[in-house]
Design an enzyme around this catalytic site. Structure first.
Site, PDB file in Angstrom:
ATOM      1  N   LYS A 171       0.847  -1.199   0.000  1.00  0.00           N
ATOM      2  CA  LYS A 171       0.000   0.000   0.000  1.00  0.00           C
ATOM      3  C   LYS A 171       0.880   1.247   0.000  1.00  0.00           C
ATOM      4  O   LYS A 171       1.582   1.506   0.975  1.00  0.00           O
ATOM      5  CB  LYS A 171      -0.871   0.023   1.263  1.00  0.00           C
ATOM      6  CG  LYS A 171      -1.849   1.193   1.283  1.00  0.00           C
ATOM      7  CD  LYS A 171      -2.543   1.340   2.630  1.00  0.00           C
ATOM      8  CE  LYS A 171      -1.815   2.285   3.540  1.00  0.00           C
ATOM      9  NZ  LYS A 171      -1.760   3.668   3.023  1.00  0.00           N
ATOM     10  N   GLY A 222       7.109   4.732   8.058  1.00  0.00           N
ATOM     11  CA  GLY A 222       6.258   5.897   8.298  1.00  0.00           C
ATOM     12  C   GLY A 222       6.611   6.523   9.632  1.00  0.00           C
ATOM     13  O   GLY A 222       7.727   6.366  10.131  1.00  0.00           O
ATOM     14  N   SER A 223       5.650   7.201  10.211  1.00  0.00           N
ATOM     15  CA  SER A 223       5.933   7.945  11.440  1.00  0.00           C
ATOM     16  C   SER A 223       5.972   7.008  12.653  1.00  0.00           C
ATOM     17  O   SER A 223       5.399   5.911  12.626  1.00  0.00           O
ATOM     18  CB  SER A 223       4.865   9.007  11.653  1.00  0.00           C
ATOM     19  OG  SER A 223       3.612   8.375  11.829  1.00  0.00           O
ATOM     20  N   THR A 224       6.612   7.469  13.704  1.00  0.00           N
ATOM     21  CA  THR A 224       6.697   6.673  14.932  1.00  0.00           C
ATOM     22  C   THR A 224       5.308   6.452  15.524  1.00  0.00           C
ATOM     23  O   THR A 224       4.994   5.352  15.999  1.00  0.00           O
ATOM     24  CB  THR A 224       7.635   7.370  15.941  1.00  0.00           C
ATOM     25  OG1 THR A 224       8.956   7.389  15.348  1.00  0.00           O
ATOM     26  CG2 THR A 224       7.699   6.641  17.269  1.00  0.00           C
ATOM     27  N   THR A 226       2.368   6.202  14.009  1.00  0.00           N
ATOM     28  CA  THR A 226       1.658   5.139  13.280  1.00  0.00           C
ATOM     29  C   THR A 226       2.349   3.801  13.511  1.00  0.00           C
ATOM     30  O   THR A 226       1.684   2.765  13.649  1.00  0.00           O
ATOM     31  CB  THR A 226       1.597   5.451  11.768  1.00  0.00           C
ATOM     32  OG1 THR A 226       1.144   6.791  11.592  1.00  0.00           O
ATOM     33  CG2 THR A 226       0.653   4.522  11.048  1.00  0.00           C
ATOM     34  N   GLY A 227       3.669   3.808  13.577  1.00  0.00           N
ATOM     35  CA  GLY A 227       4.421   2.564  13.812  1.00  0.00           C
ATOM     36  C   GLY A 227       3.979   1.869  15.090  1.00  0.00           C
ATOM     37  O   GLY A 227       3.874   0.635  15.146  1.00  0.00           O
ATOM     38  N   GLU A 244      10.323   1.025  10.160  1.00  0.00           N
ATOM     39  CA  GLU A 244      11.299   2.094   9.878  1.00  0.00           C
ATOM     40  C   GLU A 244      10.578   3.408  10.120  1.00  0.00           C
ATOM     41  O   GLU A 244       9.682   3.779   9.365  1.00  0.00           O
ATOM     42  CB  GLU A 244      11.804   2.000   8.428  1.00  0.00           C
ATOM     43  CG  GLU A 244      12.646   0.770   8.143  1.00  0.00           C
ATOM     44  CD  GLU A 244      14.019   0.796   8.803  1.00  0.00           C
ATOM     45  OE1 GLU A 244      14.368   1.783   9.484  1.00  0.00           O
ATOM     46  OE2 GLU A 244      14.749  -0.200   8.645  1.00  0.00           O
ATOM     47  N   CYS A 278      13.709  10.985   6.329  1.00  0.00           N
ATOM     48  CA  CYS A 278      13.819  10.450   7.692  1.00  0.00           C
ATOM     49  C   CYS A 278      15.216  10.672   8.240  1.00  0.00           C
ATOM     50  O   CYS A 278      15.380  10.939   9.425  1.00  0.00           O
ATOM     51  CB  CYS A 278      13.429   8.972   7.715  1.00  0.00           C
ATOM     52  SG  CYS A 278      14.335   7.966   6.537  1.00  0.00           S
ATOM     53  N   GLU A 374      10.641  16.168  15.433  1.00  0.00           N
ATOM     54  CA  GLU A 374      11.009  15.960  14.034  1.00  0.00           C
ATOM     55  C   GLU A 374      10.163  16.911  13.187  1.00  0.00           C
ATOM     56  O   GLU A 374       8.947  16.733  13.093  1.00  0.00           O
ATOM     57  CB  GLU A 374      10.724  14.510  13.620  1.00  0.00           C
ATOM     58  CG  GLU A 374      11.034  14.259  12.164  1.00  0.00           C
ATOM     59  CD  GLU A 374      10.608  12.874  11.657  1.00  0.00           C
ATOM     60  OE1 GLU A 374       9.511  12.419  11.989  1.00  0.00           O
ATOM     61  OE2 GLU A 374      11.405  12.276  10.910  1.00  0.00           O
TER      62      GLU A 374
HETATM   63  P1  NAD Z   1       2.488   8.034   8.346  1.00  0.00           P
HETATM   64  O1  NAD Z   1       2.842   7.195   9.505  1.00  0.00           O
HETATM   65  O2  NAD Z   1       1.440   9.065   8.472  1.00  0.00           O
HETATM   66  O3  NAD Z   1       2.020   7.112   7.129  1.00  0.00           O
HETATM   67  C1  NAD Z   1       2.820   6.050   6.611  1.00  0.00           C
HETATM   68  C2  NAD Z   1       1.917   5.045   5.928  1.00  0.00           C
HETATM   69  O4  NAD Z   1       1.077   4.427   6.913  1.00  0.00           O
HETATM   70  C3  NAD Z   1       0.977   5.629   4.878  1.00  0.00           C
HETATM   71  O5  NAD Z   1       0.882   4.710   3.807  1.00  0.00           O
HETATM   72  C4  NAD Z   1      -0.342   5.735   5.630  1.00  0.00           C
HETATM   73  O6  NAD Z   1      -1.464   5.698   4.781  1.00  0.00           O
HETATM   74  C5  NAD Z   1      -0.291   4.484   6.500  1.00  0.00           C
HETATM   75  N1  NAD Z   1      -1.106   4.526   7.711  1.00  0.00           N
HETATM   76  C6  NAD Z   1      -1.630   5.591   8.354  1.00  0.00           C
HETATM   77  N2  NAD Z   1      -2.298   5.196   9.478  1.00  0.00           N
HETATM   78  C7  NAD Z   1      -2.168   3.855   9.543  1.00  0.00           C
HETATM   79  C8  NAD Z   1      -2.587   2.861  10.480  1.00  0.00           C
HETATM   80  N3  NAD Z   1      -3.269   3.165  11.576  1.00  0.00           N
HETATM   81  N4  NAD Z   1      -2.232   1.577  10.257  1.00  0.00           N
HETATM   82  C9  NAD Z   1      -1.498   1.227   9.176  1.00  0.00           C
HETATM   83  N5  NAD Z   1      -1.083   2.124   8.256  1.00  0.00           N
HETATM   84  C10 NAD Z   1      -1.413   3.420   8.424  1.00  0.00           C
HETATM   85  O7  NAD Z   1       3.868   8.646   7.850  1.00  0.00           O
HETATM   86  P2  NAD Z   1       4.084   9.695   6.677  1.00  0.00           P
HETATM   87  O8  NAD Z   1       3.594  11.023   7.172  1.00  0.00           O
HETATM   88  O9  NAD Z   1       3.545   9.134   5.393  1.00  0.00           O
HETATM   89  O10 NAD Z   1       5.673   9.694   6.545  1.00  0.00           O
HETATM   90  C11 NAD Z   1       6.508  10.552   7.266  1.00  0.00           C
HETATM   91  C12 NAD Z   1       7.179   9.821   8.417  1.00  0.00           C
HETATM   92  O11 NAD Z   1       7.841   8.657   7.932  1.00  0.00           O
HETATM   93  C13 NAD Z   1       8.258  10.630   9.099  1.00  0.00           C
HETATM   94  O12 NAD Z   1       8.159  10.483  10.495  1.00  0.00           O
HETATM   95  C14 NAD Z   1       9.556   9.997   8.600  1.00  0.00           C
HETATM   96  O13 NAD Z   1      10.665  10.185   9.455  1.00  0.00           O
HETATM   97  C15 NAD Z   1       9.163   8.579   8.480  1.00  0.00           C
HETATM   98  N6  NAD Z   1      10.043   7.878   7.557  1.00  0.00           N
HETATM   99  C16 NAD Z   1      10.890   6.937   8.047  1.00  0.00           C
HETATM  100  C17 NAD Z   1      11.768   6.290   7.197  1.00  0.00           C
HETATM  101  C18 NAD Z   1      12.724   5.249   7.682  1.00  0.00           C
HETATM  102  O14 NAD Z   1      13.199   4.484   6.862  1.00  0.00           O
HETATM  103  N7  NAD Z   1      13.025   5.178   8.959  1.00  0.00           N
HETATM  104  C19 NAD Z   1      11.777   6.600   5.839  1.00  0.00           C
HETATM  105  C20 NAD Z   1      10.893   7.575   5.389  1.00  0.00           C
HETATM  106  C21 NAD Z   1      10.017   8.201   6.253  1.00  0.00           C
END
Ligand code: NAD
Length: 471
Positions: A171, A222-224, A226-227, A244, A278, A374
């Site tokens: 996705k 994605g973000s911490t 959501t992680g 990540e 990131c 961040e």
């Molecule tokens: P996000 O967490 O908002 O979204 C990431 C993904 O998760 C998207 O596809 C989103 O649709 C999906 N998502 C949202 N809610 C969800 C849920 N409850 N369950 C499952 N999936 C869900 O992050 P973002 O705003 O898209 O990205 C920015 C963040 O990502 C920053 O914090 C950045 O540091 C981090 N990032 C980390 C790395 C790494 O490799 N460590 C790389 C790139 C970005």
């Protein structure tokens, strides 16, 4: 293939659309320019079932066949690099040159990973027994990607997971689904049906995916915040997870640097992709002896940066990728202004679109939000330090542990500082370099598990030990 329209999901090797559609907005204009299907839960079930059905045959292929198919995947994408670059800039915002680096990089990454092979070990081979360990694929992988490097971060999952013998449902972020959908379409004729499914939809879809019982593992970037939700969902049936997540990377600039030689590299490490990386430098610690000179040089570079629509010639920094993130960065900037912090800004920004001027915050107190959070946008706090022990403590005083950098003319001194930084990656006199053969892993709340390198490949596999008794 028309890259400007007809966006469909790939389910079981074919196209899938939906009854409702989501707008995709060009961040340089703030206006919608494309629509993508909003995946239903029935369609997600279909995608997972097709990946499950494809798994036994895919895993049974000799490794060399899967390696060859990854190479064919790279060959299928390569003739379309320029069309994908244009589409990438429209949906993500980055300059054309930066978009090209990402698309060409994805092709090269597929080729590099296609040369990898999981190891086999013989632990004992004696008259009493033979003990072997080998690695086997896990099953269907749930892959979820963010919007800042949508193609790179999807390929980081697709290439090793498929090489290992898994199948996948991926996705992309609803903010940047287009290139990923088109790449999946290009691969429909390359990969057997069901091996790679790409679905798209709103954040609900992510929730459905992470709680779906058909997945063996979740690979999430994605973000911490959501992680943490992903990990909670995964705990219900103990799905494997690789997370990540975010970072608040510190760079340390020692007094022996040649300021003019390093300034531009430090600037790019902080502001490339409008700081939506990131592993961007998000806290810049500079020794008091060179602080003023480096600050002035960085402000000059900020003033020279051309902020605008990434498709226009000469533009170096594009917009913030989406309205939600733009609001967040503006709020952080307003907070810094309210606190009376000194903001040194460069360049005019267009009125339309999600733009933020390049901003350097001049030596704010450590506890300020602009230092602790961040930003994920072009606001860089520059902080003065006096001693090595002090700056290492300050750099490590973070819940994040993704990456960091040291700038110094003394390699040995820099190496010993690097070894004391509590992050998964540290660069010395360079930054933002990541390679398919080198592990990338966040510590603390920057993540769990590893991507890339042999360690990253093995995260898509499980070890199996086989004991044979000999009489
Ligand atoms: P996000 O967490 O908002 O979204 C990431 C993904 O998760 C998207 O596809 C989103 O649709 C999906 N998502 C949202 N809610 C969800 C849920 N409850 N369950 C499952 N999936 C869900 O992050 P973002 O705003 O898209 O990205 C920015 C963040 O990502 C920053 O914090 C950045 O540091 C981090 N990032 C980390 C790395 C790494 O490799 N460590 C790389 C790139 C970005």
């Amino acid at each position: 293939m028309d890259f400007d329209r007809d966006y469909s999901m790939t389910i079981n090797g074919g196209p899938a659309t939906a009854a409702s559609w989501l707008d995709v907005v060009n961040p340089a204009t703030g206006k919608a320019f494309a629509q993508v299907p909003d995946c239903t839960s029935e369609q997600l079930d279909e995608a997972v079932s097709s990946a499950q059905a494809a798994f036994p045959q895919w895993r049974a292929l000799p490794l060399s066949d899967r390696q060859a198919l990854l190479l064919k995947a790279a060959d299928a994408i390569e003739p379309h690099v320029e069309a994908l670059v244009r589409l990438f800039t429209r949906e993500q915002g980055r300059s054309t040159a930066g978009a090209r680096l990402e698309i060409e990089g994805a092709v090269q990454w597929l080729r590099a990973v296609s040369r990898m092979a999981p190891p086999e070990h013989v632990v004992e081979d004696s008259t009493e027994q033979l003990i072997r360990t080998r690695y086997v694929p896990l099953g269907v992988i749930c892959a979820i990607a963010p919007w800042n490097f949508p193609v790179t971060l999807s390929i980081w999952k697709i290439a090793p997971a498929l090489l290992a013998g898994n199948t996948m449902v991926l996705k992309p972020s609803p903010f940047t689904p287009l290139c990923t959908l088109k790449i999946a379409e290009l691969l429909r004729d390359v990969l057997p049906a069901g091996v790679l499914n790409v679905v798209c939809g709103g954040d609900n879809l992510g929730v459905w995916m992470t709680s779906h019982p058909g997945f063996a593992k979740i690979s999430f970037t994605g973000s911490t915040a959501t992680g943490k939700r992903v990990m909670e969902a995964a705990s219900r049936d103990l799905k494997r997870v690789t997370l990540e997540l975010g970072g608040n990377d510190a760079a340390i600039v020692m007094p022996d640097v040649d300021v003019d030689a390093v300034a531009e590299k430090i600037f790019n490490g902080a502001f490339y992709n409008s700081a939506q990386i990131c592993v961007a430098t998000k806290r810049l610690y500079v020794h008091a002896d060179v602080y003023d000179r480096l600050r002035d040089r960085l402000v000059e570079l900020a003033q020279a940066a051309k902020v605008g629509d990434g498709s226009q010639q000469g533009v170096t920094l594009g917009p913030i990728q989406n309205a939600r993130q733009w609001e967040r960065v503006r709020e952080l900037l307003a907070d810094a202004r309210e606190k009376g912090l000194t903001l040194l800004q460069g360049g005019d920004v267009p009125e339309e679109g999600f733009f933020i001027p390049v901003t350097i915050v001049d030596n704010p107190p450590e506890h300020e939000r602009v230092v602790q959070e961040e930003a994920f946008g072009p606001i860089l706090p520059m902080l003065k330090f006096q001693s090595v022990d002090e700056v290492i403590d300050r750099a490590n005083a973070s819940d994040y542990g993704l990456a960091g950098a040291v700038w110094s003319a003394d390699e040995d001194a820099a190496m010993s500082i690097a070894e004391r930084i509590e992050t998964g990656t540290v660069w010395i006199n360079q930054n933002l370099v990541l390679r398919p053969d080198t592990p990338f892993a966040g510590r603390k709340q920057s993540g769990l598990g590893v991507e890339n390198g042999m360690e990253g490949l093995l995260e898509f596999m499980a070890p199996q030990a086989i004991y044979l008794a000999r009489s």
